[in-house]
Motif scaffolding. Sequence first.
Motif, PDB file in Angstrom:
ATOM      1  N   LEU A 124       1.687  -6.812   1.835  1.00 29.33           N
ATOM      2  CA  LEU A 124       1.674  -6.153   3.144  1.00 29.33           C
ATOM      3  C   LEU A 124       2.929  -6.495   3.944  1.00 29.33           C
ATOM      4  O   LEU A 124       3.457  -5.649   4.672  1.00 29.33           O
ATOM      5  CB  LEU A 124       0.417  -6.533   3.924  1.00 29.33           C
ATOM      6  CG  LEU A 124      -0.877  -5.897   3.441  1.00 29.33           C
ATOM      7  CD1 LEU A 124      -2.064  -6.463   4.211  1.00 29.33           C
ATOM      8  CD2 LEU A 124      -0.831  -4.386   3.570  1.00 29.33           C
ATOM      9  N   ALA A 125       3.410  -7.724   3.794  1.00 26.68           N
ATOM     10  CA  ALA A 125       4.654  -8.108   4.474  1.00 26.68           C
ATOM     11  C   ALA A 125       5.840  -7.321   3.925  1.00 26.68           C
ATOM     12  O   ALA A 125       6.698  -6.855   4.690  1.00 26.68           O
ATOM     13  CB  ALA A 125       4.889  -9.611   4.320  1.00 26.68           C
ATOM     14  N   ILE A 126       5.897  -7.152   2.609  1.00 24.58           N
ATOM     15  CA  ILE A 126       6.969  -6.356   2.007  1.00 24.58           C
ATOM     16  C   ILE A 126       6.873  -4.902   2.462  1.00 24.58           C
ATOM     17  O   ILE A 126       7.883  -4.278   2.798  1.00 24.58           O
ATOM     18  CB  ILE A 126       6.932  -6.467   0.469  1.00 24.58           C
ATOM     19  CG1 ILE A 126       7.351  -7.867   0.031  1.00 24.58           C
ATOM     20  CG2 ILE A 126       7.839  -5.422  -0.184  1.00 24.58           C
ATOM     21  CD1 ILE A 126       7.226  -8.118  -1.454  1.00 24.58           C
ATOM     22  N   PHE A 127       5.672  -4.369   2.513  1.00 25.96           N
ATOM     23  CA  PHE A 127       5.494  -2.991   2.972  1.00 25.96           C
ATOM     24  C   PHE A 127       5.913  -2.854   4.440  1.00 25.96           C
ATOM     25  O   PHE A 127       6.603  -1.898   4.818  1.00 25.96           O
ATOM     26  CB  PHE A 127       4.049  -2.542   2.770  1.00 25.96           C
ATOM     27  CG  PHE A 127       3.774  -1.154   3.252  1.00 25.96           C
ATOM     28  CD1 PHE A 127       4.396  -0.061   2.673  1.00 25.96           C
ATOM     29  CD2 PHE A 127       2.891  -0.933   4.298  1.00 25.96           C
ATOM     30  CE1 PHE A 127       4.149   1.225   3.125  1.00 25.96           C
ATOM     31  CE2 PHE A 127       2.630   0.345   4.748  1.00 25.96           C
ATOM     32  CZ  PHE A 127       3.267   1.427   4.166  1.00 25.96           C
ATOM     33  N   GLY A 128       5.513  -3.803   5.269  1.00 25.66           N
ATOM     34  CA  GLY A 128       5.898  -3.768   6.684  1.00 25.66           C
ATOM     35  C   GLY A 128       7.405  -3.850   6.872  1.00 25.66           C
ATOM     36  O   GLY A 128       7.981  -3.142   7.703  1.00 25.66           O
ATOM     37  N   LEU A 129       8.053  -4.687   6.088  1.00 26.05           N
ATOM     38  CA  LEU A 129       9.506  -4.803   6.136  1.00 26.05           C
ATOM     39  C   LEU A 129      10.175  -3.494   5.730  1.00 26.05           C
ATOM     40  O   LEU A 129      11.135  -3.041   6.371  1.00 26.05           O
ATOM     41  CB  LEU A 129       9.953  -5.940   5.213  1.00 26.05           C
ATOM     42  CG  LEU A 129      11.417  -6.325   5.238  1.00 26.05           C
ATOM     43  CD1 LEU A 129      11.756  -7.021   6.556  1.00 26.05           C
ATOM     44  CD2 LEU A 129      11.715  -7.242   4.074  1.00 26.05           C
ATOM     45  N   SER A 130       9.647  -2.852   4.704  1.00 19.17           N
ATOM     46  CA  SER A 130      10.208  -1.582   4.239  1.00 19.17           C
ATOM     47  C   SER A 130      10.003  -0.470   5.268  1.00 19.17           C
ATOM     48  O   SER A 130      10.903   0.344   5.485  1.00 19.17           O
ATOM     49  CB  SER A 130       9.573  -1.184   2.903  1.00 19.17           C
ATOM     50  OG  SER A 130       9.842  -2.140   1.928  1.00 19.17           O
ATOM     51  N   VAL A 131       8.846  -0.451   5.894  1.00 16.87           N
ATOM     52  CA  VAL A 131       8.585   0.559   6.934  1.00 16.87           C
ATOM     53  C   VAL A 131       9.510   0.339   8.121  1.00 16.87           C
ATOM     54  O   VAL A 131      10.056   1.298   8.684  1.00 16.87           O
ATOM     55  CB  VAL A 131       7.103   0.539   7.360  1.00 16.87           C
ATOM     56  CG1 VAL A 131       6.869   1.346   8.625  1.00 16.87           C
ATOM     57  CG2 VAL A 131       6.225   1.047   6.233  1.00 16.87           C
ATOM     58  N   TRP A 132       9.705  -0.903   8.504  1.00 12.61           N
ATOM     59  CA  TRP A 132      10.616  -1.223   9.610  1.00 12.61           C
ATOM     60  C   TRP A 132      12.026  -0.723   9.294  1.00 12.61           C
ATOM     61  O   TRP A 132      12.686  -0.109  10.134  1.00 12.61           O
ATOM     62  CB  TRP A 132      10.601  -2.717   9.869  1.00 12.61           C
ATOM     63  CG  TRP A 132      11.570  -3.196  10.916  1.00 12.61           C
ATOM     64  CD1 TRP A 132      12.043  -2.489  11.997  1.00 12.61           C
ATOM     65  CD2 TRP A 132      12.185  -4.471  10.993  1.00 12.61           C
ATOM     66  NE1 TRP A 132      12.917  -3.274  12.725  1.00 12.61           N
ATOM     67  CE2 TRP A 132      13.015  -4.492  12.135  1.00 12.61           C
ATOM     68  CE3 TRP A 132      12.109  -5.616  10.205  1.00 12.61           C
ATOM     69  CZ2 TRP A 132      13.761  -5.603  12.497  1.00 12.61           C
ATOM     70  CZ3 TRP A 132      12.858  -6.728  10.583  1.00 12.61           C
ATOM     71  CH2 TRP A 132      13.664  -6.717  11.710  1.00 12.61           C
ATOM     72  N   ALA A 133      12.502  -0.980   8.079  1.00 12.05           N
ATOM     73  CA  ALA A 133      13.836  -0.522   7.683  1.00 12.05           C
ATOM     74  C   ALA A 133      13.914   1.004   7.689  1.00 12.05           C
ATOM     75  O   ALA A 133      14.906   1.580   8.137  1.00 12.05           O
ATOM     76  CB  ALA A 133      14.184  -1.071   6.305  1.00 12.05           C
ATOM     77  N   LEU A 134      12.868   1.671   7.199  1.00 10.22           N
ATOM     78  CA  LEU A 134      12.871   3.137   7.157  1.00 10.22           C
ATOM     79  C   LEU A 134      12.859   3.744   8.554  1.00 10.22           C
ATOM     80  O   LEU A 134      13.609   4.679   8.841  1.00 10.22           O
ATOM     81  CB  LEU A 134      11.675   3.637   6.344  1.00 10.22           C
ATOM     82  CG  LEU A 134      11.596   5.144   6.123  1.00 10.22           C
ATOM     83  CD1 LEU A 134      12.795   5.631   5.320  1.00 10.22           C
ATOM     84  CD2 LEU A 134      10.299   5.506   5.417  1.00 10.22           C
TER      85      LEU A 134
END
Length: 112
Positions: free
Chosen positions: A15-25
């Motif tokens: 979930l942390a990796i997904f949140g980081l990716s969404v933030w970057a996107l």
Amino acid sequence: MVATLQLLIFLVFMLAIFGLSVWALVDLLRRPASAFPAAGKRTKTFWGVIVGVATAIAFCSIPPPIGIAISPFFLSLLSAVAAIVYLVDVRPAVEPYTRRRPPSSGSSRGGW
């Protein structure tokens, strides 16, 4: 007990990796396309594909209580690397070329 704890830790990590990716996107989508070449970086389309695919892979890596976990673990780590490279290298370089509106406060001079 240990397996449940491992699954919970893995879930939080994904979930942390997904949140980081969404933030970057989301940050990438807010930037103007002209800022990328002006900063000496690859185009917005290039980074959009990289970060978009990274976000999709991160979503597909979330384990079954929430997600579907169809991609291998190492791909989720690569998606984290892509998001981190964007946030640490590209985002600070593009930031000065992003137009910001001046604050609209009542203390501005001029006008009506």
